[in-house]
Design an enzyme around this catalytic site. Structure first.
Site, PDB file in Angstrom:
ATOM      1  N   PHE A 211      -2.257   0.387  -0.754  1.00 27.21           N
ATOM      2  CA  PHE A 211      -2.908   1.593  -0.230  1.00 27.21           C
ATOM      3  C   PHE A 211      -2.223   2.808  -0.844  1.00 27.21           C
ATOM      4  O   PHE A 211      -1.020   3.005  -0.674  1.00 27.21           O
ATOM      5  CB  PHE A 211      -2.811   1.676   1.303  1.00 27.21           C
ATOM      6  CG  PHE A 211      -3.649   2.802   1.874  1.00 27.21           C
ATOM      7  CD1 PHE A 211      -4.899   2.561   2.426  1.00 27.21           C
ATOM      8  CD2 PHE A 211      -3.203   4.120   1.823  1.00 27.21           C
ATOM      9  CE1 PHE A 211      -5.697   3.597   2.916  1.00 27.21           C
ATOM     10  CE2 PHE A 211      -3.985   5.162   2.311  1.00 27.21           C
ATOM     11  CZ  PHE A 211      -5.231   4.900   2.863  1.00 27.21           C
ATOM     12  N   ASP A 317       5.343   4.730  -4.793  1.00 27.52           N
ATOM     13  CA  ASP A 317       4.684   5.439  -3.691  1.00 27.52           C
ATOM     14  C   ASP A 317       5.526   5.254  -2.430  1.00 27.52           C
ATOM     15  O   ASP A 317       5.481   4.202  -1.785  1.00 27.52           O
ATOM     16  CB  ASP A 317       3.268   4.866  -3.510  1.00 27.52           C
ATOM     17  CG  ASP A 317       2.512   5.537  -2.368  1.00 27.52           C
ATOM     18  OD1 ASP A 317       3.156   6.179  -1.510  1.00 27.52           O
ATOM     19  OD2 ASP A 317       1.278   5.391  -2.322  1.00 27.52           O
ATOM     20  N   LYS A 348       3.959  12.015   4.864  1.00 23.93           N
ATOM     21  CA  LYS A 348       4.237  11.461   6.197  1.00 23.93           C
ATOM     22  C   LYS A 348       5.508  12.026   6.829  1.00 23.93           C
ATOM     23  O   LYS A 348       5.582  13.202   7.109  1.00 23.93           O
ATOM     24  CB  LYS A 348       4.264   9.933   6.109  1.00 23.93           C
ATOM     25  CG  LYS A 348       2.852   9.350   5.864  1.00 23.93           C
ATOM     26  CD  LYS A 348       2.744   7.941   6.312  1.00 23.93           C
ATOM     27  CE  LYS A 348       1.403   7.306   6.002  1.00 23.93           C
ATOM     28  NZ  LYS A 348       0.460   7.341   7.094  1.00 23.93           N
ATOM     29  N   THR A 372      -5.047  25.854  -5.090  1.00 18.64           N
ATOM     30  CA  THR A 372      -4.797  27.123  -4.379  1.00 18.64           C
ATOM     31  C   THR A 372      -3.427  27.146  -3.719  1.00 18.64           C
ATOM     32  O   THR A 372      -2.578  27.982  -4.015  1.00 18.64           O
ATOM     33  CB  THR A 372      -5.864  27.361  -3.290  1.00 18.64           C
ATOM     34  OG1 THR A 372      -7.148  27.285  -3.872  1.00 18.64           O
ATOM     35  CG2 THR A 372      -5.654  28.716  -2.613  1.00 18.64           C
TER      36      THR A 372
HETATM   37  O1  PSZ Z   1      -6.709   5.170   7.196  1.00 17.32           O
HETATM   38  C1  PSZ Z   1      -6.040   5.956   6.506  1.00 17.32           C
HETATM   39  O2  PSZ Z   1      -6.499   6.851   5.793  1.00 17.32           O
HETATM   40  C2  PSZ Z   1      -4.564   5.766   6.488  1.00 17.32           C
HETATM   41  S1  PSZ Z   1      -3.797   4.882   7.661  1.00 17.32           S
HETATM   42  C3  PSZ Z   1      -2.312   5.034   6.892  1.00 17.32           C
HETATM   43  C4  PSZ Z   1      -2.406   5.736   5.762  1.00 17.32           C
HETATM   44  C5  PSZ Z   1      -3.690   6.190   5.547  1.00 17.32           C
HETATM   45  N1  PSZ Z   1      -1.367   5.889   4.929  1.00 17.32           N
HETATM   46  C6  PSZ Z   1      -1.351   6.871   3.936  1.00 17.32           C
HETATM   47  C7  PSZ Z   1      -0.727   6.583   2.622  1.00 17.32           C
HETATM   48  C8  PSZ Z   1       0.200   5.534   2.446  1.00 17.32           C
HETATM   49  O3  PSZ Z   1       0.569   4.747   3.462  1.00 17.32           O
HETATM   50  C9  PSZ Z   1       0.726   5.304   1.166  1.00 17.32           C
HETATM   51  C10 PSZ Z   1       1.706   4.205   0.928  1.00 17.32           C
HETATM   52  N2  PSZ Z   1       0.348   6.070   0.134  1.00 17.32           N
HETATM   53  C11 PSZ Z   1      -0.527   7.084   0.280  1.00 17.32           C
HETATM   54  C12 PSZ Z   1      -1.088   7.365   1.511  1.00 17.32           C
HETATM   55  C13 PSZ Z   1      -2.034   8.506   1.640  1.00 17.32           C
HETATM   56  O4  PSZ Z   1      -1.500   9.509   2.419  1.00 17.32           O
HETATM   57  P1  PSZ Z   1      -2.442  10.544   3.202  1.00 17.32           P
HETATM   58  O5  PSZ Z   1      -3.112   9.767   4.288  1.00 17.32           O
HETATM   59  O6  PSZ Z   1      -1.496  11.576   3.676  1.00 17.32           O
HETATM   60  O7  PSZ Z   1      -3.411  11.058   2.227  1.00 17.32           O
END
Ligand code: PSZ
Length: 493
Positions: A211, A317, A348, A372
């Site tokens: 992810f 990541d 996070k 921006t």
């Molecule tokens: O359902 C969702 O969109 C979720 S639930 C948990 C996440 C997203 N995690 C975000 C995440 C991550 O765990 C890793 C390893 N890399 C990138 C991301 C993306 O971060 P955000 O959500 O801040 O864009």
């Protein structure tokens, strides 16, 4: 404040500071006013939450909401809801709260003129940065920069961080290919038609079950669940197998090594044979959304070697694994790499998002990786306080102590309920365990919530622990108590 814990013998084995049967009398040291234990007044979601869901439904999709929170009544490790329920929060806004709700130090800082000015005068950081921005970068991001990475790109969220990291990788790749020469007329014109050579066919290799976000580019590297990807056009980019290891790791060393070698060979083969050149490789130190899948330092050392050998940029990541949850500031510090990753992305628990990189990943011309806001200095101010608290209060040591306590306790549960709990795994408090089916896992999450403990699932059938860095063994005891009651109910069914 953590001296009591730190002075315990460093046995590396189960450290029982509190009797499992006696609920703690000492709340979290940072929060003298923290709740002693969960308070449950209604079913969750309660009537007020349901009413608000209905209201929200007029404007937004409320179907993923668990309940409506009352943040003014939330304290430390406990989240309050609008129905007067108080839950021990071991999930923390999808793994994103570092030092507790209504942290007194953050409240104090937020009242300062510096914070107020930043709240009400938001700058476009790339164009008109505030005068204290360089010092703030130094006092926040650079205080915890991974070894060897001296630059930081600031962004808005984890997906943004990865998205911009991919762009930096592609620009770097083409810059090297061009031998540093300026863009050709053909490149300048063809990119306006989305065609090569200005818009080159290049790829980012990721792993199955990974992810990395839901923005357009990152979604092509996210492979954890179909529901994230359906209906969205995707790049034809390669995906390698992530090791499918057997737990406990110590008992399956030989076959796990073979599995990691198999995956490393697959990575190298894909890099050599994919029909679109691979410019970068992105990997999570522990695949989180995909099920808290673990790989060993050996595997990551192998990835680093392969990426160096084939001139593929190595992106780690750390959006979910960073900021101390494994007991070290960055999970990749556990790997003993001889060369640092090229890029480390974060968000996070850092509150601020972005990526660390070395100077080679700054594009040759300015104004190319840009937008921006270019991040948010308010979040850097928050990070500054959080880092200060982590250092001052030895909070990473606390993560290690609480993590060991939690892992040992979970292993006990695995022994007590072998038909329900398996594959306890992880490091620090970044821990997870499996259930026989997704339905049983969902039942356990629901039952824990009804008993006042908020947890979350990952992968098909796992529960992941994502407590705050300030979570104490005393909080874990409360979880153990509710977890035991839940498993007892299930075992008797
Ligand atoms: O359902 C969702 O969109 C979720 S639930 C948990 C996440 C997203 N995690 C975000 C995440 C991550 O765990 C890793 C390893 N890399 C990138 C991301 C993306 O971060 P955000 O959500 O801040 O864009």
């Amino acid at each position: 404040m953590f001296t009591k814990i730190l002075h315990q013998p460093k046995t590396g084995t189960l450290i029982r500071y509190y009797s499992k049967t006696v609920l703690p009398q000492t709340p979290c040291p940072e929060f003298p006013g923290e709740y002693r234990e969960p308070i449950i007044k209604t079913v969750i979601p309660g009537p007020q939450s349901l009413e608000l869901q209905k209201k929200l439904n007029q404007y937004q999709d409320p179907r993923a909401t668990h309940f409506f929170a009352d943040y003014s009544n939330s304290r430390g490790n406990y989240i309050a809801d609008v129905d007067g329920n108080i839950l021990l929060d071991l999930y923390c806004q999808i793994a994103s709260i570092p030092i507790g709700y209504n942290n007194p130090e953050l409240i104090k800082a937020a009242k300062s003129d510096k914070w107020i000015s930043t709240i009400i005068n938001r700058p476009s950081l790339g164009v008109l940065p505030p005068k204290d921005w360089p010092a703030l970068i130094q006092n926040s991001f650079m205080q915890v920069a991974p070894k060897g990475l001296k630059n930081v790109f600031t962004a808005m969220c984890g997906s943004c961080a990865n998205e911009c990291a991919y762009k930096a990788v592609f620009m770097h790749y083409q810059h090297i290919k061009r031998g540093g020469a300026p863009f050709s007329e053909e490149e300048l014109q063809s990119c306006m038609k989305n065609q090569a050579p200005g818009s080159p066919a290049l790829s980012i290799l990721s792993f199955k079950k990974a992810f990395h976000g839901r923005t357009f580019g990152t979604l092509s590297t996210t492979r954890s669940k179909a529901i994230h990807k359906l209906d969205i056009p995707a790049f034809d980019w390669p995906a390698a197998s992530f090791p499918d290891l057997k737990y406990p790791l110590e008992q399956h060393e030989k076959e796990n090594r073979q599995e990691e070698d198999r995956c490393l060979a697959e990575v190298e083969k894909l890099i050599k044979t994919w029909h679109i050149p691979v410019a970068g490789l992105i990997v999570e130190p522990i695949q989180a959304e995909g099920g808290d899948n673990w790989a060993s330092p050996y595997f990551f050392q192998g990835l680093r070697e392969i990426t160096l050998k084939h001139n593929v940029s190595f992106i780690v990541d750390e959006v979910q694994t960073g900021m101390g949850v494994t007991g070290k500031f960055w999970a990749h510090e556990h790997w003993n790499l001889t060369t640092p990753p090229d890029i480390v992305t974060f968000s996070k628990k850092m509150q601020a998002a972005g990526f660390y990189h070395n100077i080679n990943y700054r594009p040759s011309e300015s104004y190319r990786n840009f937008n921006t806001w270019m991040g948010d200095p308010l979040r850097a101010l928050e990070l500054e306080v959080v880092i200060e608290q982590i250092k001052k209060n030895h909070i990473l040591e606390n993560v290690t102590v609480t993590g060991k306590y939690l892992k040992n306790g979970l292993t006990d549960f695995q022994k007590k309920y072998p038909k329900l709990v398996s594959n306890v795994r992880g490091v620090g408090t970044f821990l997870a365990f499996d259930f026989p089916t997704p339905a049983i896992r969902d039942q356990v999450v629901a039952s824990l919530r009804a008993k006042g403990v908020e947890t979350g699932g990952c992968g098909n059938n796992a529960i992941r622990m994502r407590p705050m860095l300030i979570c104490q063994p005393s909080h874990i005891n409360i979880f153990f108590d509710r977890f035991d009651a839940t498993l007892k109910e299930l075992a008797n069914k």
